[in-house]
Motif scaffolding. Structure first.
Motif, PDB file in Angstrom:
ATOM      1  N   GLY A 251      67.884 -18.675 -51.326  1.00  0.00           N
ATOM      2  CA  GLY A 251      67.815 -19.060 -52.741  1.00  0.00           C
ATOM      3  C   GLY A 251      66.707 -20.065 -53.014  1.00  0.00           C
ATOM      4  N   VAL A 252      66.624 -20.441 -54.289  1.00  0.00           N
ATOM      5  CA  VAL A 252      65.494 -21.268 -54.732  1.00  0.00           C
ATOM      6  C   VAL A 252      65.478 -22.652 -54.073  1.00  0.00           C
ATOM      7  N   LEU A 253      66.583 -23.377 -54.187  1.00  0.00           N
ATOM      8  CA  LEU A 253      66.563 -24.771 -53.726  1.00  0.00           C
ATOM      9  C   LEU A 253      66.514 -24.862 -52.202  1.00  0.00           C
ATOM     10  N   CYS A 254      67.372 -24.089 -51.526  1.00  0.00           N
ATOM     11  CA  CYS A 254      67.448 -24.254 -50.064  1.00  0.00           C
ATOM     12  C   CYS A 254      66.328 -23.561 -49.310  1.00  0.00           C
TER      13      CYS A 254
ATOM     14  N   LEU B  94      70.289 -19.036 -43.349  1.00  0.00           N
ATOM     15  CA  LEU B  94      71.439 -18.142 -43.546  1.00  0.00           C
ATOM     16  C   LEU B  94      71.547 -17.720 -45.007  1.00  0.00           C
ATOM     17  N   ASP B  95      71.838 -16.469 -45.240  1.00  0.00           N
ATOM     18  CA  ASP B  95      72.090 -16.016 -46.610  1.00  0.00           C
ATOM     19  C   ASP B  95      72.859 -14.697 -46.559  1.00  0.00           C
ATOM     20  N   LEU B  96      73.594 -14.444 -47.609  1.00  0.00           N
ATOM     21  CA  LEU B  96      74.263 -13.158 -47.781  1.00  0.00           C
ATOM     22  C   LEU B  96      73.215 -12.050 -47.853  1.00  0.00           C
ATOM     23  N   ARG B  97      72.085 -12.377 -48.479  1.00  0.00           N
ATOM     24  CA  ARG B  97      70.992 -11.411 -48.631  1.00  0.00           C
ATOM     25  C   ARG B  97      70.032 -11.590 -47.450  1.00  0.00           C
ATOM     26  N   ILE B  98      70.164 -10.719 -46.453  1.00  0.00           N
ATOM     27  CA  ILE B  98      69.356 -10.864 -45.242  1.00  0.00           C
ATOM     28  C   ILE B  98      67.871 -10.740 -45.533  1.00  0.00           C
TER      29      ILE B  98
ATOM     30  N   SER C 224      74.724 -13.889 -43.307  1.00  0.00           N
ATOM     31  CA  SER C 224      76.023 -14.540 -43.174  1.00  0.00           C
ATOM     32  C   SER C 224      76.667 -14.726 -44.540  1.00  0.00           C
ATOM     33  N   ASN C 225      77.975 -14.452 -44.572  1.00  0.00           N
ATOM     34  CA  ASN C 225      78.756 -14.659 -45.795  1.00  0.00           C
ATOM     35  C   ASN C 225      79.580 -15.921 -45.601  1.00  0.00           C
ATOM     36  N   VAL C 226      79.346 -16.923 -46.463  1.00  0.00           N
ATOM     37  CA  VAL C 226      80.043 -18.210 -46.293  1.00  0.00           C
ATOM     38  C   VAL C 226      81.549 -18.114 -46.562  1.00  0.00           C
ATOM     39  N   LEU C 227      81.992 -16.944 -47.052  1.00  0.00           N
ATOM     40  CA  LEU C 227      83.422 -16.781 -47.340  1.00  0.00           C
ATOM     41  C   LEU C 227      84.134 -15.981 -46.250  1.00  0.00           C
TER      42      LEU C 227
ATOM     43  N   ALA D 169      85.067 -23.704 -64.377  1.00  0.00           N
ATOM     44  CA  ALA D 169      85.286 -23.364 -62.970  1.00  0.00           C
ATOM     45  C   ALA D 169      84.219 -24.013 -62.092  1.00  0.00           C
ATOM     46  N   TYR D 170      82.964 -23.885 -62.516  1.00  0.00           N
ATOM     47  CA  TYR D 170      81.853 -24.447 -61.727  1.00  0.00           C
ATOM     48  C   TYR D 170      81.949 -25.973 -61.676  1.00  0.00           C
ATOM     49  N   SER D 171      82.325 -26.583 -62.818  1.00  0.00           N
ATOM     50  CA  SER D 171      82.461 -28.048 -62.840  1.00  0.00           C
ATOM     51  C   SER D 171      83.573 -28.491 -61.891  1.00  0.00           C
TER      52      SER D 171
ATOM     53  N   ALA E 194      84.869 -26.848 -59.365  1.00  0.00           N
ATOM     54  CA  ALA E 194      84.564 -26.526 -57.966  1.00  0.00           C
ATOM     55  C   ALA E 194      83.582 -27.535 -57.375  1.00  0.00           C
ATOM     56  N   LYS E 195      82.607 -27.968 -58.164  1.00  0.00           N
ATOM     57  CA  LYS E 195      81.651 -28.953 -57.648  1.00  0.00           C
ATOM     58  C   LYS E 195      82.313 -30.336 -57.535  1.00  0.00           C
ATOM     59  N   ALA E 196      83.253 -30.641 -58.429  1.00  0.00           N
ATOM     60  CA  ALA E 196      84.010 -31.895 -58.271  1.00  0.00           C
ATOM     61  C   ALA E 196      84.763 -31.852 -56.944  1.00  0.00           C
TER      62      ALA E 196
ATOM     63  N   PHE F  72      69.263 -30.744 -63.383  1.00  0.00           N
ATOM     64  CA  PHE F  72      68.993 -29.399 -63.892  1.00  0.00           C
ATOM     65  C   PHE F  72      67.675 -28.866 -63.377  1.00  0.00           C
ATOM     66  N   PHE F  73      67.774 -27.809 -62.610  1.00  0.00           N
ATOM     67  CA  PHE F  73      66.624 -27.142 -62.021  1.00  0.00           C
ATOM     68  C   PHE F  73      66.667 -25.716 -62.552  1.00  0.00           C
ATOM     69  N   LEU F  74      65.562 -25.246 -63.054  1.00  0.00           N
ATOM     70  CA  LEU F  74      65.537 -23.897 -63.624  1.00  0.00           C
ATOM     71  C   LEU F  74      65.510 -22.874 -62.490  1.00  0.00           C
TER      72      LEU F  74
ATOM     73  N   ASP G   5      67.471 -18.904 -60.895  1.00  0.00           N
ATOM     74  CA  ASP G   5      68.015 -17.632 -61.368  1.00  0.00           C
ATOM     75  C   ASP G   5      69.438 -17.760 -61.899  1.00  0.00           C
ATOM     76  N   GLN G   6      70.221 -18.660 -61.304  1.00  0.00           N
ATOM     77  CA  GLN G   6      71.623 -18.739 -61.710  1.00  0.00           C
ATOM     78  C   GLN G   6      71.810 -19.369 -63.097  1.00  0.00           C
ATOM     79  N   ASN G   7      70.847 -20.152 -63.576  1.00  0.00           N
ATOM     80  CA  ASN G   7      71.061 -20.776 -64.887  1.00  0.00           C
ATOM     81  C   ASN G   7      69.984 -20.412 -65.909  1.00  0.00           C
TER      82      ASN G   7
HETATM   83  P1  NAD Z   1      70.263 -19.602 -55.865  1.00  0.00           P
HETATM   84  O1  NAD Z   1      71.122 -18.657 -56.607  1.00  0.00           O
HETATM   85  O2  NAD Z   1      68.786 -19.479 -55.951  1.00  0.00           O
HETATM   86  O3  NAD Z   1      70.668 -19.600 -54.326  1.00  0.00           O
HETATM   87  C1  NAD Z   1      71.976 -19.416 -53.868  1.00  0.00           C
HETATM   88  C2  NAD Z   1      71.902 -18.533 -52.637  1.00  0.00           C
HETATM   89  O4  NAD Z   1      73.227 -18.378 -52.121  1.00  0.00           O
HETATM   90  C3  NAD Z   1      71.389 -17.105 -52.922  1.00  0.00           C
HETATM   91  O5  NAD Z   1      70.290 -16.819 -52.087  1.00  0.00           O
HETATM   92  C4  NAD Z   1      72.585 -16.201 -52.625  1.00  0.00           C
HETATM   93  O6  NAD Z   1      72.222 -14.960 -52.028  1.00  0.00           O
HETATM   94  C5  NAD Z   1      73.362 -17.061 -51.645  1.00  0.00           C
HETATM   95  N1  NAD Z   1      74.780 -16.682 -51.608  1.00  0.00           N
HETATM   96  C6  NAD Z   1      75.573 -16.346 -52.655  1.00  0.00           C
HETATM   97  N2  NAD Z   1      76.806 -16.038 -52.215  1.00  0.00           N
HETATM   98  C7  NAD Z   1      76.797 -16.199 -50.872  1.00  0.00           C
HETATM   99  C8  NAD Z   1      77.756 -16.030 -49.860  1.00  0.00           C
HETATM  100  N3  NAD Z   1      79.005 -15.637 -50.139  1.00  0.00           N
HETATM  101  N4  NAD Z   1      77.397 -16.265 -48.574  1.00  0.00           N
HETATM  102  C9  NAD Z   1      76.140 -16.660 -48.276  1.00  0.00           C
HETATM  103  N5  NAD Z   1      75.175 -16.840 -49.185  1.00  0.00           N
HETATM  104  C10 NAD Z   1      75.493 -16.620 -50.475  1.00  0.00           C
HETATM  105  O7  NAD Z   1      70.740 -21.039 -56.344  1.00  0.00           O
HETATM  106  P2  NAD Z   1      70.092 -22.473 -56.176  1.00  0.00           P
HETATM  107  O8  NAD Z   1      69.736 -22.951 -57.531  1.00  0.00           O
HETATM  108  O9  NAD Z   1      69.075 -22.493 -55.110  1.00  0.00           O
HETATM  109  O10 NAD Z   1      71.380 -23.301 -55.768  1.00  0.00           O
HETATM  110  C11 NAD Z   1      71.618 -23.820 -54.479  1.00  0.00           C
HETATM  111  C12 NAD Z   1      72.796 -24.792 -54.559  1.00  0.00           C
HETATM  112  O11 NAD Z   1      72.482 -25.855 -55.455  1.00  0.00           O
HETATM  113  C13 NAD Z   1      74.074 -24.147 -55.108  1.00  0.00           C
HETATM  114  O12 NAD Z   1      75.189 -24.715 -54.450  1.00  0.00           O
HETATM  115  C14 NAD Z   1      74.080 -24.570 -56.553  1.00  0.00           C
HETATM  116  O13 NAD Z   1      75.381 -24.554 -57.078  1.00  0.00           O
HETATM  117  C15 NAD Z   1      73.509 -25.968 -56.436  1.00  0.00           C
HETATM  118  N6  NAD Z   1      72.946 -26.530 -57.665  1.00  0.00           N
HETATM  119  C16 NAD Z   1      71.928 -25.902 -58.331  1.00  0.00           C
HETATM  120  C17 NAD Z   1      71.428 -26.507 -59.475  1.00  0.00           C
HETATM  121  C18 NAD Z   1      70.315 -25.872 -60.254  1.00  0.00           C
HETATM  122  O14 NAD Z   1      69.963 -26.400 -61.318  1.00  0.00           O
HETATM  123  N7  NAD Z   1      69.727 -24.783 -59.783  1.00  0.00           N
HETATM  124  C19 NAD Z   1      71.934 -27.712 -59.926  1.00  0.00           C
HETATM  125  C20 NAD Z   1      72.970 -28.312 -59.219  1.00  0.00           C
HETATM  126  C21 NAD Z   1      73.450 -27.720 -58.088  1.00  0.00           C
END
Ligand code: NAD
Length: 275
Positions: free
Chosen positions: A12-15, A32-36, A58-61, A171-173, A175-177, A204-206, A208-210
């Motif tokens: 994903g974007v941040l990690c 690691l990611d669900l999307r290899i 890898s699936n974190v669930l 739900a998101y609020s 879960a993050k709490a 707030f980071f722009l 795909d999820q938001n």
């Molecule tokens: P993103 O959607 O770009 O990345 C999330 C990644 O998680 C995706 O690559 C997705 O394939 C992977 N994923 C989803 N379900 C999965 C699973 N079951 N097993 C393994 N991987 C899985 O999102 P991001 O913005 O990079 O967010 C990273 C983290 O930062 C998240 O926890 C998000 O909640 C948190 N966050 C983001 C923001 C923001 O503004 N973007 C703000 C606060 C917190």
């Protein structure tokens, strides 16, 4: 010293940004990611830049999937020193259409219109599982490698909405709490075995999820996007790179006496009352 660092959700974007920054510091990175495909792409980019990385599906669930991933990491890179729990996100089924309930909303039959009363338990469950269980299970699997070793830590990703819930996304609020609360609980629980546990709370980071909540199709800000910018004293969204320095600090020796903290990286959002 070079460490073995496992990041979930690292396609994903941040990690992916954090993975590349940590690789530049000389650490060995398990992406690691669900999307290899996404995980492999990040690992390839790191290797092209001279770093050491592997992409792992890898699936974190799913604990079995995590154990399989851990075996792969142990074989190819060694025992895990640092875990960054980055997988997370929201779901439309856990999101209301409007910020506030009005009486007339109960008569609104527009397709897709959702009040609190329409929220689907499956959506709520998805979001709680992904963010909370998806932080707990990888920690159960990977932190075992850290027990009794020096310089090990877990870094969770919380959010602004953990401090004060954001409208529309209960739900998101919630879960993050739970992630912030768990960070403190685990910091205490692991304190005698040398594992520090902390969290980032990005503002707030722009991404795909938001993107759909904050911008329109032509790239302009939605009303919600505008409100966020108005409430952020620095007047802008964050860039993924803004998380790097705090991550390096919390994962490094400089933070050897820091555990149980949730650090806002938010351009002042959480410090501003709006007045
Ligand atoms: P993103 O959607 O770009 O990345 C999330 C990644 O998680 C995706 O690559 C997705 O394939 C992977 N994923 C989803 N379900 C999965 C699973 N079951 N097993 C393994 N991987 C899985 O999102 P991001 O913005 O990079 O967010 C990273 C983290 O930062 C998240 O926890 C998000 O909640 C948190 N966050 C983001 C923001 C923001 O503004 N973007 C703000 C606060 C917190």
């Amino acid at each position: 010293m070079s460490k073995v660092i496992v990041l979930t959700g690292a396609g994903g974007v941040l990690c992916s940004t954090l993975s590349k920054a940590l690789a530049k510091e000389g650490h060995k990175i398990a992406v690691l990611d669900l999307r290899i495909d996404a995980a492999n792409k990040v690992a390839e980019e790191i290797k092209k830049d001279g770093g050491i990385a592997i992409g792992v599906a890898s699936n974190v669930l799913d604990k079995d999937s995590l154990i399989q991933a851990k075996n792969e990491v142990n074989e190819q890179l060694g025992s895990c020193d640092i875990l960054i729990n980055g997988a997370g996100g929201n779901h439309p089924l856990g999101t209301t259409s409007n910020s506030h309930l009005l009486e007339e909303d109960l008569l609104n039959v527009e397709e897709g219109f959702k009040t609190f009363f329409d929220l689907d338990p499956k959506g709520i469950e998805f979001v709680f599982n992904l963010n909370f269980i998806g932080t707990l299970l990888p920690t159960q699997v990977f932190a075992k490698d850290m027990v009794g070793k020096k310089g090990c830590s877990v870094l969770n990703i919380s959010s602004m909405n953990a401090f004060t819930p954001l409208t529309k996304i209960p739900a998101y609020s919630g879960a993050k709490a739970a992630v912030s609360n768990f960070t403190k609980w685990l910091a205490v629980h692991f304190s005698k075995v040398g594992i520090r546990v902390n969290a980032l709370a990005p503002g707030f980071f722009l991404t795909d999820q938001n993107r759909a909540l904050l911008t329109t199709e032509d790239g302009a800000l939605t009303a919600r996007g505008n409100t966020i910018i108005e409430q952020t004293p620095m007047g802008k969204f964050g860039e993924p790179e803004d998380l790097i320095a705090t991550t390096l600090w919390l994962c490094g020796e400089g933070a050897s006496f820091v555990t149980g903290v949730v650090v806002p990286i938010d351009g002042g959002f959480s410090a501003f009352s709006g007045v």
